[in-house]
Design a protein around this motif. Structure first.
Motif, PDB file in Angstrom:
ATOM      1  N   THR A 107       0.769  -0.642   0.111  1.00  0.00           N
ATOM      2  CA  THR A 107      -0.219  -0.021   0.149  1.00  0.00           C
ATOM      3  C   THR A 107       0.733   1.189   0.465  1.00  0.00           C
ATOM      4  O   THR A 107       2.540   1.033  -0.002  1.00  0.00           O
ATOM      5  CB  THR A 107      -0.683   0.334   1.322  1.00  0.00           C
ATOM      6  N   LYS A 108       0.129   2.092   0.236  1.00  0.00           N
ATOM      7  CA  LYS A 108       1.220   3.543   0.387  1.00  0.00           C
ATOM      8  C   LYS A 108       0.189   4.605   1.041  1.00  0.00           C
ATOM      9  O   LYS A 108      -0.181   4.949   1.859  1.00  0.00           O
ATOM     10  CB  LYS A 108       1.107   4.529  -1.581  1.00  0.00           C
ATOM     11  N   ASP A 109       1.398   5.137   1.648  1.00  0.00           N
ATOM     12  CA  ASP A 109       0.906   5.802   2.808  1.00  0.00           C
ATOM     13  C   ASP A 109       0.637   7.719   1.913  1.00  0.00           C
ATOM     14  O   ASP A 109       1.002   8.103   0.984  1.00  0.00           O
ATOM     15  CB  ASP A 109       1.587   6.156   4.373  1.00  0.00           C
ATOM     16  N   LYS A 110       0.219   8.668   2.926  1.00  0.00           N
ATOM     17  CA  LYS A 110      -0.484  10.442   2.339  1.00  0.00           C
ATOM     18  C   LYS A 110       1.386  10.795   1.644  1.00  0.00           C
ATOM     19  O   LYS A 110       1.109  11.798   0.547  1.00  0.00           O
ATOM     20  CB  LYS A 110      -0.788  10.939   2.953  1.00  0.00           C
ATOM     21  N   SER A 111       2.427  11.023   1.764  1.00  0.00           N
ATOM     22  CA  SER A 111       3.025  10.592   1.768  1.00  0.00           C
ATOM     23  C   SER A 111       4.007  10.553   0.269  1.00  0.00           C
ATOM     24  O   SER A 111       5.001  10.760   0.054  1.00  0.00           O
ATOM     25  CB  SER A 111       4.586  10.556   2.914  1.00  0.00           C
ATOM     26  N   GLY A 112       3.081   9.306   0.180  1.00  0.00           N
ATOM     27  CA  GLY A 112       3.907   8.383  -1.227  1.00  0.00           C
ATOM     28  C   GLY A 112       4.900   7.432  -0.567  1.00  0.00           C
ATOM     29  O   GLY A 112       5.151   6.434  -2.001  1.00  0.00           O
ATOM     30  N   TYR A 113       5.302   7.185   0.319  1.00  0.00           N
ATOM     31  CA  TYR A 113       5.723   6.051   0.083  1.00  0.00           C
ATOM     32  C   TYR A 113       4.938   5.182  -0.001  1.00  0.00           C
ATOM     33  O   TYR A 113       4.042   4.735   0.538  1.00  0.00           O
ATOM     34  CB  TYR A 113       6.361   6.117   2.414  1.00  0.00           C
ATOM     35  N   PHE A 114       6.464   3.389  -0.374  1.00  0.00           N
ATOM     36  CA  PHE A 114       5.133   2.335  -0.717  1.00  0.00           C
ATOM     37  C   PHE A 114       5.675   1.174   0.724  1.00  0.00           C
ATOM     38  O   PHE A 114       7.301   1.644   2.043  1.00  0.00           O
ATOM     39  CB  PHE A 114       6.195   1.577  -1.239  1.00  0.00           C
ATOM     40  N   TRP A 115       4.783   0.963   1.493  1.00  0.00           N
ATOM     41  CA  TRP A 115       5.176  -0.090   2.355  1.00  0.00           C
ATOM     42  C   TRP A 115       4.229  -1.324   1.772  1.00  0.00           C
ATOM     43  O   TRP A 115       3.282  -1.852   1.574  1.00  0.00           O
ATOM     44  CB  TRP A 115       3.780   0.207   3.496  1.00  0.00           C
ATOM     45  N   ILE A 116       5.274  -2.470   1.746  1.00  0.00           N
ATOM     46  CA  ILE A 116       4.984  -3.683   1.653  1.00  0.00           C
ATOM     47  C   ILE A 116       5.556  -4.508   2.602  1.00  0.00           C
ATOM     48  O   ILE A 116       6.595  -4.559   3.879  1.00  0.00           O
ATOM     49  CB  ILE A 116       6.601  -4.310   0.909  1.00  0.00           C
ATOM     50  N   VAL A 117       4.241  -5.794   3.168  1.00  0.00           N
ATOM     51  CA  VAL A 117       4.528  -6.240   4.426  1.00  0.00           C
ATOM     52  C   VAL A 117       4.787  -8.275   3.538  1.00  0.00           C
ATOM     53  O   VAL A 117       4.638  -8.268   2.429  1.00  0.00           O
ATOM     54  CB  VAL A 117       3.286  -6.591   4.241  1.00  0.00           C
ATOM     55  N   GLY A 118       5.840  -8.604   4.183  1.00  0.00           N
ATOM     56  CA  GLY A 118       6.286  -9.565   4.449  1.00  0.00           C
ATOM     57  C   GLY A 118       6.314 -10.675   5.163  1.00  0.00           C
ATOM     58  O   GLY A 118       6.185 -10.446   6.315  1.00  0.00           O
ATOM     59  N   ARG A 155       8.841 -14.358  11.374  1.00  0.00           N
ATOM     60  CA  ARG A 155       8.806 -13.088  11.266  1.00  0.00           C
ATOM     61  C   ARG A 155       7.828 -12.268  10.533  1.00  0.00           C
ATOM     62  O   ARG A 155       8.300 -12.091   9.411  1.00  0.00           O
ATOM     63  CB  ARG A 155      10.703 -12.334  11.510  1.00  0.00           C
ATOM     64  N   LEU A 156       6.888 -11.219  10.553  1.00  0.00           N
ATOM     65  CA  LEU A 156       6.409 -10.553  10.164  1.00  0.00           C
ATOM     66  C   LEU A 156       7.020  -9.453   9.822  1.00  0.00           C
ATOM     67  O   LEU A 156       7.725  -8.939  10.826  1.00  0.00           O
ATOM     68  CB  LEU A 156       5.186  -9.941  10.994  1.00  0.00           C
ATOM     69  N   VAL A 157       7.696  -9.031   8.505  1.00  0.00           N
ATOM     70  CA  VAL A 157       8.830  -7.837   8.503  1.00  0.00           C
ATOM     71  C   VAL A 157       7.553  -6.833   7.453  1.00  0.00           C
ATOM     72  O   VAL A 157       6.904  -6.970   6.288  1.00  0.00           O
ATOM     73  CB  VAL A 157       9.966  -8.200   7.345  1.00  0.00           C
ATOM     74  N   ILE A 158       8.219  -5.262   7.493  1.00  0.00           N
ATOM     75  CA  ILE A 158       7.104  -4.830   6.874  1.00  0.00           C
ATOM     76  C   ILE A 158       8.584  -3.215   6.628  1.00  0.00           C
ATOM     77  O   ILE A 158       9.837  -2.925   6.907  1.00  0.00           O
ATOM     78  CB  ILE A 158       6.547  -3.496   7.153  1.00  0.00           C
ATOM     79  N   TRP A 159       8.831  -3.203   5.008  1.00  0.00           N
ATOM     80  CA  TRP A 159       9.401  -2.766   4.152  1.00  0.00           C
ATOM     81  C   TRP A 159       9.006  -1.429   3.527  1.00  0.00           C
ATOM     82  O   TRP A 159       8.107  -1.163   3.583  1.00  0.00           O
ATOM     83  CB  TRP A 159      10.465  -3.176   3.301  1.00  0.00           C
ATOM     84  N   LYS A 160       9.572   0.033   4.288  1.00  0.00           N
ATOM     85  CA  LYS A 160       9.425   1.716   3.901  1.00  0.00           C
ATOM     86  C   LYS A 160      10.154   1.394   3.138  1.00  0.00           C
ATOM     87  O   LYS A 160      11.090   1.910   3.110  1.00  0.00           O
ATOM     88  CB  LYS A 160       9.125   2.509   5.196  1.00  0.00           C
ATOM     89  N   VAL A 161       9.453   1.845   1.428  1.00  0.00           N
ATOM     90  CA  VAL A 161       9.660   2.240   0.571  1.00  0.00           C
ATOM     91  C   VAL A 161       9.696   3.304   0.005  1.00  0.00           C
ATOM     92  O   VAL A 161       8.786   3.686  -0.513  1.00  0.00           O
ATOM     93  CB  VAL A 161       9.981   0.955  -0.885  1.00  0.00           C
ATOM     94  N   GLY A 162      10.499   4.468  -0.787  1.00  0.00           N
ATOM     95  CA  GLY A 162      10.286   5.450  -0.917  1.00  0.00           C
ATOM     96  C   GLY A 162      10.052   5.217  -2.895  1.00  0.00           C
ATOM     97  O   GLY A 162      10.348   4.437  -2.797  1.00  0.00           O
ATOM     98  N   VAL A 163      10.169   6.959  -3.245  1.00  0.00           N
ATOM     99  CA  VAL A 163       9.019   6.691  -4.947  1.00  0.00           C
ATOM    100  C   VAL A 163      10.311   6.873  -5.635  1.00  0.00           C
ATOM    101  O   VAL A 163       9.870   6.327  -6.232  1.00  0.00           O
ATOM    102  CB  VAL A 163       8.267   8.305  -5.111  1.00  0.00           C
ATOM    103  N   THR A 164      11.521   6.841  -5.190  1.00  0.00           N
ATOM    104  CA  THR A 164      12.798   6.504  -6.251  1.00  0.00           C
ATOM    105  C   THR A 164      13.557   4.933  -5.600  1.00  0.00           C
ATOM    106  O   THR A 164      14.637   5.036  -6.568  1.00  0.00           O
ATOM    107  CB  THR A 164      13.849   7.659  -6.193  1.00  0.00           C
ATOM    108  N   GLN A 166      14.269   3.669  -2.940  1.00  0.00           N
ATOM    109  CA  GLN A 166      15.352   3.891  -1.692  1.00  0.00           C
ATOM    110  C   GLN A 166      14.415   3.117  -0.596  1.00  0.00           C
ATOM    111  O   GLN A 166      13.582   3.668   0.081  1.00  0.00           O
ATOM    112  CB  GLN A 166      15.991   5.198  -1.474  1.00  0.00           C
ATOM    113  N   LEU A 167      15.319   2.345   0.308  1.00  0.00           N
ATOM    114  CA  LEU A 167      14.498   1.367   0.854  1.00  0.00           C
ATOM    115  C   LEU A 167      14.910   2.125   2.856  1.00  0.00           C
ATOM    116  O   LEU A 167      16.203   2.544   3.249  1.00  0.00           O
ATOM    117  CB  LEU A 167      15.665   0.193   2.308  1.00  0.00           C
ATOM    118  N   ALA A 168      13.763   2.609   3.354  1.00  0.00           N
ATOM    119  CA  ALA A 168      14.070   3.601   4.214  1.00  0.00           C
ATOM    120  C   ALA A 168      13.484   2.614   5.685  1.00  0.00           C
ATOM    121  O   ALA A 168      14.908   3.913   6.313  1.00  0.00           O
ATOM    122  CB  ALA A 168      12.657   4.555   4.812  1.00  0.00           C
ATOM    123  N   GLU A 169      12.902   2.877   5.871  1.00  0.00           N
ATOM    124  CA  GLU A 169      12.752   1.426   7.585  1.00  0.00           C
ATOM    125  C   GLU A 169      12.195   0.444   6.532  1.00  0.00           C
ATOM    126  O   GLU A 169      11.805   0.140   6.002  1.00  0.00           O
ATOM    127  CB  GLU A 169      11.645   2.334   7.884  1.00  0.00           C
TER     128      GLU A 169
END
Length: 315
Positions: A107-118, A155-164, A166-169
């Motif tokens: 999914t994505k947040d209001k700032s445009g970051y992508f949030w991926i669950v795995g 282990r549940l993992v969530i990656w926060k990725v920027g619009v270009t 880059q792995l943010a968190e």
């Protein structure tokens, strides 16, 4: 004079396009698929869109050269790939560790970051036995470290990725069993993840929330009420509407169409109900999103594999 006027009118009719040309249901073609060796385990899982990008996520083991160019991290990896509206790759990123990892939803947040669950595996824990130096070790016995066995994908993992790209968190939540998240949604404030956890051959559904700073709520186990999809799903598309449904016979406004068997279709209508475009699919339509400038993007399951269609005629 009347003859000349009549001739002029006929001439205009010959060169002016029909205002209400017949609309046909066009089979959706050239999907984005997992191009990989048979049995590789490579899989497209989900997608989201923003005004310039179609972001696709999934899991890669040994192929997917059409979507992923980044080097392997080890075992299977999750991935995110960004394409433009012409399906040209803009960037891609592998997600994971030296262990097996999967990425299952985005999914994505209001700032445009992508949030991926795995899911991934907890790091292997090793313990070294302590030898009592006061005891005589005549045979010079060396005690190897003891490895504690682990469950795969616990282990549940969530990656926060920027619009270009880059792995943010990266955020983790350890579970007791094998975790398989299936959905991540953003309500404007928090993210909610749902899926299954399997332990001792028993599978339970779970849900958990995450705020935007990466703090998890308590994990909740139990049956999650399934939301029955409507027979006709309506997706707002600018000033128009898209309707996704199973056509069993005819479609109002498309006299040339008669389904020989139940067929998934997406039809673009004006608010007044006029048909503007229509596409049919082979398989099960799982998700439809619309984005101005891109059109409709559709996730379809075919023979247990997922494929993504981009429909510019639905822009």
């Amino acid at each position: 004079m009347k003859f000349r006027v009549a001739l002029f009118v006929i001439s205009l009719a010959c060169f002016t396009p029909a205002a209400n040309a017949a609309i046909r249901v066009t089979p959706a073609k050239a999907p984005i698929t997992a191009i990989s060796p048979a049995g590789s385990g490579d899989q497209i899982s989900d997608f989201t869109v923003n005004p310039t990008v179609i972001a696709i996520v999934g899991t890669i083991e040994s192929g997917l050269t059409n979507l992923v160019t980044a080097p392997s991290l080890g075992g299977s990896d999750g991935f995110i790939t960004a394409l433009d509206k012409s399906k040209v790759r803009l960037w891609d990123l592998r997600l994971g560790s030296s262990s097996d990892d999967i990425a299952t939803a985005i999914t994505k947040d209001k700032s445009g970051y992508f949030w991926i669950v795995g899911a991934t595996s907890k790091p292997i824990e090793t313990t070294t036995s302590i030898i009592d130096t006061a005891t005589l070790n005549l045979d010079s016995v060396v005690v190897d470290p003891v490895t504690t066995p682990i469950n795969s994908l616990n282990r549940l993992v969530i990656w926060k990725v920027g619009v270009t790209g880059q792995l943010a968190e990266t955020y983790y939540f350890d579970v007791d069993g094998m975790v398989a998240p299936s959905v991540i949604n953003f309500d404007g404030t928090n993210f909610k993840v749902t899926g299954n956890i399997t332990k001792d051959l028993v599978t339970q559904q779970f849900s958990i929330s995450l705020d935007q700073s990466g703090s998890f709520s308590e994990l909740t186990l139990g049956k999650i009420a399934a939301v029955k999809p409507p027979a006709i799903a309506t997706i707002k598309a600018g000033v128009n509407n898209l309707k996704s449904f199973i056509s069993k016979t005819t479609i109002i406004g498309i006299p040339s169409w008669r389904a020989k068997s139940p067929t998934p279709v997406i039809v673009k209508y004006t608010k007044a109900g006029k048909v503007l475009a229509a596409n049919s699919f082979t398989g099960k339509v799982k998700k439809v999103l619309w984005q101005s400038g891109i059109g409709a993007v559709v996730l379809v399951e075919t023979n247990l594999d997922n494929e993504i269609h981009v429909l510019p005629n639905m822009a």
